[in-house]
Design an enzyme around this catalytic site. Sequence first.
Site, PDB file in Angstrom:
ATOM      1  CD  GLU A 299      -2.765  -1.221   2.240  1.00  0.00           C
ATOM      2  OE1 GLU A 299      -2.679  -0.501   3.384  1.00  0.00           O
ATOM      3  OE2 GLU A 299      -3.959  -2.045   2.308  1.00  0.00           O
ATOM      4  CG  ASP A 378      -7.519  -5.235   5.252  1.00  0.00           C
ATOM      5  OD1 ASP A 378      -6.822  -5.630   6.464  1.00  0.00           O
ATOM      6  OD2 ASP A 378      -7.633  -4.320   4.700  1.00  0.00           O
ATOM      7  CD  GLU A 406      -9.498  -1.355   7.934  1.00  0.00           C
ATOM      8  OE1 GLU A 406      -8.905  -2.006   8.799  1.00  0.00           O
ATOM      9  OE2 GLU A 406      -9.597  -0.975   6.893  1.00  0.00           O
TER      10      GLU A 406
HETATM   11  C1  GCV Z   1      -2.486   0.723   8.513  1.00  0.00           C
HETATM   12  C2  GCV Z   1      -5.919  -2.162   5.493  1.00  0.00           C
HETATM   13  C3  GCV Z   1      -6.388  -0.782   6.321  1.00  0.00           C
HETATM   14  C4  GCV Z   1      -5.100   0.223   6.353  1.00  0.00           C
HETATM   15  C5  GCV Z   1      -3.953  -0.633   6.996  1.00  0.00           C
HETATM   16  C6  GCV Z   1      -3.499  -1.714   6.321  1.00  0.00           C
HETATM   17  C7  GCV Z   1      -2.410  -2.504   7.078  1.00  0.00           C
HETATM   18  O1  GCV Z   1      -5.730  -1.959   4.190  1.00  0.00           O
HETATM   19  O2  GCV Z   1      -7.294  -0.351   5.469  1.00  0.00           O
HETATM   20  O3  GCV Z   1      -5.762   1.420   6.813  1.00  0.00           O
HETATM   21  O4  GCV Z   1      -2.946   0.421   7.231  1.00  0.00           O
HETATM   22  O5  GCV Z   1      -4.711  -2.644   6.270  1.00  0.00           O
HETATM   23  O6  GCV Z   1      -2.852  -3.437   7.784  1.00  0.00           O
HETATM   24  O7  GCV Z   1      -1.225  -2.220   6.867  1.00  0.00           O
END
Ligand code: GCV
Length: 691
Positions: A299, A378, A406
Site C-alpha cells: 500500500e 483484510d 475497521e
Molecule cells: C495501517 C488495511 C487498512 C489500512 C491499514 C492496512 C494495514 O488496508 O485499511 O488502513 O494500514 O490494512 O494493515 O497495513
Amino acid sequence: MDGKKAWKQLWLAYGKKKDLGNGKYFENVWLKGFDAEDRMVNSALQELKLGAEGMLGVTPQVKQVEVAPNGDKCLAEAASNDDKCAAEAQPGAGAALCMEKSEKLSPESYSVQENGGKLQILAGDEKGLLYGVFHVLRQISMEKSLAGIAVTCTPDNPLRTYNHWDNMDGSIERGYSGKSFFFENDDIVINDRTRDYARLMASIGINGVVINNVNVKQAATWLITDRYFEKVAQLSEIFADYGIKFFLSLNYAATIELGGIDSADPLDERVIAWWKEKMKECFAKIPNLGGFLVKADSEGRPGPFTYGRTQADGANMLAEAVRPYGGIIIWRCFVYNCRQDWRDYKTDRARAGYDNFIQMDGDYAENVILQIKNGPMDFQIREPISPLLGGLQKTNQMLEVQVAQEYTGHQIDVCYLIPMFKEILDFHTYCKPGADTVADVISGRTMGNKNTGIAAVINTGNDENWTGNYLAAANLYGFGRLAFQTSLSAEEILDEWIPMSISSDPEVIKVVKDILLRSRETYEKYTSPLGIGWMVTPHDHYGCSVDGYEYDRWGTYHRADHLGMGVDRSDKGTGYAQQYYEPNASAYNSMESCPEELLLFFHHVPYTYVLKTGKTLIQHIYDSHFEGYDEAEGFAKAWDGLEGKVDVQVFANVKERFGRQLYNAREWRDQVNTYFYRKSGIPDEKGRTIY
Ligand code: GCV
C-alpha cells in the site's frame, strides 16, 4: 459497580464489591523472595492497594520477610509448572496473603491458592507476580470468594502485543474512539492516562505494545532520533513498570529519509552500516526497547522489492542490526499489489501473502517473526484462515487480528470479536500431526520455537471510555485474556468482563452476554454474505456500497452477474484453495464440501444453487439480511430493558450506538437485497418489500 469510575477505568474501576470473606487476607501481607523496590513488584503492590482499598475497604499491610513470621510455612510450593497445584498450607496465626517467588514456576507464570485462611501467590518472576495480583483482584471484582482457589497459569503465547495505528498528529488510522493518547501535534503525550493504559494492558497479560502506526510517515520517521528519544524513553519506562516491552513501527526507507543515503537496498553496505549504528543508538537511548514492527512493500510503503530483493533480505538485514541488543524484528506479511487489475480473473489478492513469503520459509533470522493477518484479505467479518499460518514450517510466526472494528462496525455497531478469534485459533491447518492448530503454531508448540505470539490492532483512543462504544471494551479485554490463555471460551471471558465492567446482576449479565455472543453473526447477516466480504464504502469502510471495493475500478470484486456471484478460487479459478494442506485444499476446492459460510469466497455460485438449509443462494441472501436487521433491533430493545439497572452514562452511550447501528443495518439490508434482486430478477419468495 461504580459506573462513573468504570466509564473511565473500565474493568479496573475497583468500585465497592461484596466482601465474601476476601478482605481478611489483606490485613497481613507477606512478600518473600521479591524485592519490594523492584519496579514491577512495586506496581503489583500499588495495584493490590488500589484494588483492596477500593473494592473491600482494606489497606494491605505488606511486610517483606525472609521466613514467614512464627515459622509459619504459609507458602506452599507449587507442585508442578503446568497444572493446578494443591496448596500445602499450614495452620498459622490468622488469615494472610503470602506472595513468594518460586523457582518451580517459569517466567510470567503464577499460581494462586487458598487453604485454611492462607492465600498465596507464587510467581516465577516479577511479571508473574504482577499477573498473579491481577488474577486475585479479578476474582474480587467478579465477586467470587477466594476460599479454596487453586490455579496455576502460564501464558500460552510468548508475545502478546497490541499494535497502535496512531499517527503523530494525533489521528488514528482506523481509530473509532477519539484521538491518540500517545501523540498530539507531532509530540509525545505522557499523562495519567499513560499509566492507566499500562495498568489495563498488564491486567490482561499484554507484554508488548507498538505505539505508532505501521504506515510510518512524516514526523513518525523521526521517533528514532534525538528529536524524540527523551520522551520515547520516558514512555517506555512506564511500560517497563508493568512488564510491557516497548516497540516502534519503523520506516523501511529511513536510510533515505533520515540517513541521506540514496538507497534502502538491504544488501547495500552503506544501508547495512547505517542501520547498525542507528540500532546501537536506539537501544542505548530507549530502555525496555523490544524491537521494531515493519510494514514493507505494501500500500505504497517502501520495501526490499524496490531493489529486486526478497522480504527475507529486508527483514534479516534489520534483524542483524538489532541482534546484539536482544531485539526482534516483527515483519508483516500484508504484502500485496493494490494496483492489480481485477478484470483478469486469474489475479487474486488473496494469493499474495502466501506467494510472497512461502518460498523463503526457513531463510529468516532467528530474531525475525513474520506477523500474519488472520485472513488472506483484510479483517473481513468472515474470511478463511491465512494459508501462511502453519504453511510456513521453519519460520517464526505471529498471528495478527484486528480489535479495532475497521470492517466490523466502527465501534458503532456491536460486534464481539472473541468468537471469531477462537475460530481462528482452533483452526486445523494440518501442518503437523498433533500440533496443527493456529494456536499451536503461534504458541511455539508446533515448531518448538520461542519467538512467536499474537498481536491485535487496538481499538482505543482518547474518548473518556477508551473504546467509543462501551461494549467494545469487551474486545479490548477479551483479546488480552485470550492471548494469555487460548483455552478460555468467548463466554468465560464475558463472565469476567461483564461483572467487572457493568454489573453483577444476573439479569444484566444474561442480557449483555446474549447480545455480545450473538453480535458477530448478526453483523455478518446484514452485511456481506457467505464470506464474500467488502461491499463496504471504499476507504472509510463503514456502511454499504455493494460495488465499493476501493482497489477495483471495474466493479468486479464480487463477480456478480445476472446468474450468480462469488470468486472462483478453486483449481479452475485463481487456484488459491491449493495453498492449503489437505484435506483443507480439497474441501475448499469443491462447492459441495466447502464450508457454506465461506462459499462465496471460494466459488462462483448460481443464485439458484440450493444450500444445505434447503434455501437457494438468493433466498439465503434475502432472509439473512432481514434476519440480521431484526436481530439488531432485538438487541436494541433488550438494551432498553436495562435502563436503571446499569450506569446512566453507559446506558446512554450504548443506546445511542444502537440507534446508529439500526440505521446502518437497515441500509445494508435494503441495498444488498435490492442489488441482488435487480441482478438476479428472482423475487423474494416471502414477498417482502425489495425494490
Ligand atoms: C495501517 C488495511 C487498512 C489500512 C491499514 C492496512 C494495514 O488496508 O485499511 O488502513 O494500514 O490494512 O494493515 O497495513
